[in-house]
Design a protein around this motif. Structure first.
Motif, short mmCIF file in Angstrom:
data_model
loop_
_atom_site.label_atom_id
_atom_site.label_comp_id
_atom_site.label_asym_id
_atom_site.label_seq_id
_atom_site.Cartn_x
_atom_site.Cartn_y
_atom_site.Cartn_z
N ASP A 39 10.48 7.26 -34.38
CA ASP A 39 10.26 7.80 -35.72
C ASP A 39 10.50 9.31 -35.79
OD1 ASP A 39 9.61 7.44 -38.41
OD2 ASP A 39 7.53 8.02 -38.09
N GLY A 40 10.88 9.91 -34.67
CA GLY A 40 11.04 11.36 -34.65
C GLY A 40 12.47 11.78 -34.45
N SER A 41 12.61 12.99 -33.97
CA SER A 41 13.94 13.56 -33.76
C SER A 41 14.27 13.65 -32.28
CB SER A 41 14.01 14.96 -34.38
OG SER A 41 13.01 15.81 -33.83
N ALA A 42 13.57 12.86 -31.46
CA ALA A 42 13.78 12.90 -30.01
C ALA A 42 15.16 12.36 -29.66
CB ALA A 42 12.71 12.08 -29.31
N ALA A 43 15.70 12.83 -28.54
CA ALA A 43 16.96 12.33 -28.01
C ALA A 43 16.96 12.58 -26.51
CB ALA A 43 18.15 13.02 -28.67
N GLY A 44 17.80 11.86 -25.80
CA GLY A 44 17.91 12.06 -24.36
C GLY A 44 16.85 11.32 -23.58
N ILE A 45 16.61 11.77 -22.35
CA ILE A 45 15.72 11.07 -21.42
C ILE A 45 14.28 11.55 -21.57
CG2 ILE A 45 15.20 10.66 -18.99
CD1 ILE A 45 18.22 10.89 -18.46
N HIS A 46 13.36 10.59 -21.64
CA HIS A 46 11.93 10.89 -21.72
C HIS A 46 11.20 9.99 -20.73
CE1 HIS A 46 12.07 13.31 -25.50
NE2 HIS A 46 13.19 12.62 -25.65
N HIS A 47 10.18 10.53 -20.08
CA HIS A 47 9.35 9.75 -19.18
C HIS A 47 8.05 9.40 -19.89
CE1 HIS A 47 11.42 11.09 -15.18
NE2 HIS A 47 12.22 10.43 -15.99
N VAL A 48 7.73 8.10 -19.87
CA VAL A 48 6.57 7.60 -20.60
C VAL A 48 5.78 6.69 -19.66
CG1 VAL A 48 5.77 6.53 -22.74
CG2 VAL A 48 8.03 7.60 -22.67
N ALA A 49 4.91 7.30 -18.87
CA ALA A 49 4.10 6.56 -17.90
C ALA A 49 2.72 7.18 -17.84
CB ALA A 49 4.76 6.58 -16.52
N GLY A 50 1.80 6.49 -17.18
CA GLY A 50 0.45 7.01 -17.06
C GLY A 50 0.35 8.14 -16.05
N THR A 81 0.82 -1.21 0.00
CA THR A 81 0.00 0.00 0.00
C THR A 81 0.85 1.26 0.00
OG1 THR A 81 -0.10 -0.04 2.43
CG2 THR A 81 -1.88 -1.15 1.24
N ASP A 82 2.16 1.12 0.23
CA ASP A 82 3.04 2.28 0.28
C ASP A 82 4.01 2.32 -0.89
OD1 ASP A 82 4.45 0.05 1.08
OD2 ASP A 82 5.59 1.08 2.65
N ASP A 83 3.81 1.46 -1.88
CA ASP A 83 4.66 1.38 -3.07
C ASP A 83 3.85 1.99 -4.21
OD1 ASP A 83 5.97 0.58 -5.42
OD2 ASP A 83 6.72 -1.25 -4.50
N ILE A 84 4.16 3.24 -4.55
CA ILE A 84 3.35 4.02 -5.49
C ILE A 84 4.04 4.07 -6.86
CG2 ILE A 84 2.14 6.20 -5.90
CD1 ILE A 84 1.34 4.80 -3.30
N ARG A 85 3.25 3.84 -7.90
CA ARG A 85 3.76 3.91 -9.27
C ARG A 85 2.73 4.59 -10.18
NH1 ARG A 85 7.46 2.47 -6.76
NH2 ARG A 85 9.04 0.90 -7.22
N CYS A 86 3.13 4.81 -11.43
CA CYS A 86 2.23 5.40 -12.43
C CYS A 86 2.07 4.41 -13.58
CB CYS A 86 2.79 6.72 -12.94
SG CYS A 86 2.82 8.03 -11.71
N PRO A 87 1.18 3.42 -13.43
CA PRO A 87 1.07 2.34 -14.43
C PRO A 87 0.73 2.87 -15.81
CG PRO A 87 -0.15 1.82 -12.43
CD PRO A 87 0.23 3.26 -12.33
N VAL A 88 1.18 2.13 -16.82
CA VAL A 88 0.94 2.49 -18.21
C VAL A 88 0.43 1.27 -18.94
CG1 VAL A 88 3.30 1.97 -18.95
CG2 VAL A 88 1.94 3.64 -20.24
N HIS A 89 -0.46 1.48 -19.89
CA HIS A 89 -0.96 0.35 -20.69
C HIS A 89 0.08 -0.01 -21.75
CE1 HIS A 89 -3.47 -2.17 -23.25
NE2 HIS A 89 -4.33 -2.23 -22.25
N VAL A 90 0.29 -1.30 -21.95
CA VAL A 90 1.33 -1.75 -22.88
C VAL A 90 1.10 -1.21 -24.29
CG1 VAL A 90 0.16 -3.94 -23.44
CG2 VAL A 90 2.66 -3.76 -23.64
N SER A 91 -0.15 -1.08 -24.70
CA SER A 91 -0.44 -0.56 -26.05
C SER A 91 -0.07 0.91 -26.16
CB SER A 91 -1.92 -0.76 -26.40
OG SER A 91 -2.23 -2.13 -26.46
N ASP A 92 -0.36 1.69 -25.11
CA ASP A 92 0.00 3.11 -25.11
C ASP A 92 1.52 3.27 -25.13
OD1 ASP A 92 -2.71 3.46 -24.84
OD2 ASP A 92 -2.63 4.15 -22.76
N LEU A 93 2.19 2.46 -24.31
CA LEU A 93 3.64 2.56 -24.22
C LEU A 93 4.30 2.20 -25.55
CD1 LEU A 93 6.28 2.94 -22.68
CD2 LEU A 93 6.03 0.59 -21.83
N ALA A 94 3.86 1.11 -26.16
CA ALA A 94 4.45 0.70 -27.43
C ALA A 94 4.24 1.77 -28.49
CB ALA A 94 3.84 -0.63 -27.89
N SER A 95 3.04 2.33 -28.54
CA SER A 95 2.75 3.38 -29.51
C SER A 95 3.65 4.60 -29.29
CB SER A 95 1.27 3.78 -29.40
OG SER A 95 0.96 4.83 -30.30
N ALA A 96 3.83 4.97 -28.03
CA ALA A 96 4.68 6.12 -27.71
C ALA A 96 6.13 5.84 -28.10
CB ALA A 96 4.58 6.45 -26.22
#
Length: 282
Positions: free
Chosen positions: A199-210, A178-193
């Protein structure tokens, strides 16, 4: 476009293969022990610890981009050293790389809202290996993308979903913290992201969570309710009271990345709702 998906036999890797194929991309996927259930254009066996094999697989596939969705848990050679070797190979060839990392690079103590500017402070061997991989990758391949994510959920196939079913059935021991907090993400959303970032010009660190911050127990209750299980059977506990080390409250702030994505990263309350469950069954 040809994609090489390292770890294509895994949970996330399989969804990446499915979406890449649906988008019309030629897809080569790797596996460590045996091919998965997805159907890429080609499978290649790959041991990330073997530099010669790695170079051969990349040379043979000639990918436009590489996505590393592999997971070696706390095995330093696979989780830390292997991805850096992959970055060396792709950098030498001028090939874009997207590496999937984790919120476990943080301790979850003190500040709970983590954006991309926060420095890693892991408290587990797995988190330390992932943090080392991030540093090494960006050192040798500065144009690579490091995509940190959280608990990956979806289609009833994730580790957490299977655990909830086992706990509800009484076939395994344990508790949902109950004290372990996360931001779950759906596998389909994550894969799409991830495919967008590739496919873009992104570089470096990005956070991809719900956007929803939930305890593992709260998440378990939502899964149980979606699947028609008795949520009252799910045992609750506190990581702080256990002997199992791990991060506590980690809320990945994905707003900066979300502003540049077409993919909407849904919160767990949305994708585990009764409406979403109906769509899943349909």
């Amino acid at each position: 476009m040809t994609l090489l998906i390292v770890g294509g036999s895994g949970f996330l890797g399989s969804e990446l293969v499915r979406q890449a194929k649906a988008a019309g991309h030629t897809t080569v996927a790797t596996y460590a022990t045996k091919p998965g259930n997805s159907t890429p254009d080609a499978w290649r066996r790959l041991d990330l610890r073997d530099a010669e094999s790695l170079d051969s697989v990349v040379a043979d596939a000639q990918p436009r981009v590489v996505i590393n969705a592999s997971s070696g848990r706390a095995d330093w050679a696979i989780t830390a050293d292997g991805p850096v070797q992959l970055a060396l190979v792709t950098a030498k060839r001028g090939t874009p790389l997207v590496h999937v990392s984790t919120d476990a690079v943080f301790s979850g103590t003190g500040t709970t809202r983590y954006d991309e500017s926060r420095l890693p402070d892991p408290v587990t061997p797995y988190g330390a290996a992932k943090a080392a991989a991030e540093t090494g990758i960006l050192a040798v391949h500065p144009k690579a993308v490091v995509a940190r994510t959280s608990l990956i959920i979806g289609h009833g196939l994730s580790v957490h979903e299977r655990l909830v079913h086992q706990l509800a059935a009484g076939t395994t021991d344990g508790a949902l913290y109950t004290d372990d907090i996360r931001c779950p993400v759906h596998v389909s959303d994550l894969a799409s992201a991830l495919l967008e970032l590739a496919d873009g010009s992104a570089a470096g660190i990005h956070h991809v969570a719900g956007p929803d911050a939930l305890s593992r127990h709260q998440l378990g209750v939502l899964i149980a309710e979606r699947d028609g299980l008795d949520a009252s059977r799910l045992p609750a506990g506190r990581r702080a009271d256990s002997t199992t080390p791990g991060p506590l409250d980690i809320r990945l702030d994905s707003q900066a990345t979300q502003r540049h994505l077409r993919t909407r990263l849904r919160g767990a309350r949305e994708f585990l709702s009764s409406a979403a469950a109906g769509q899943r069954k349909g």
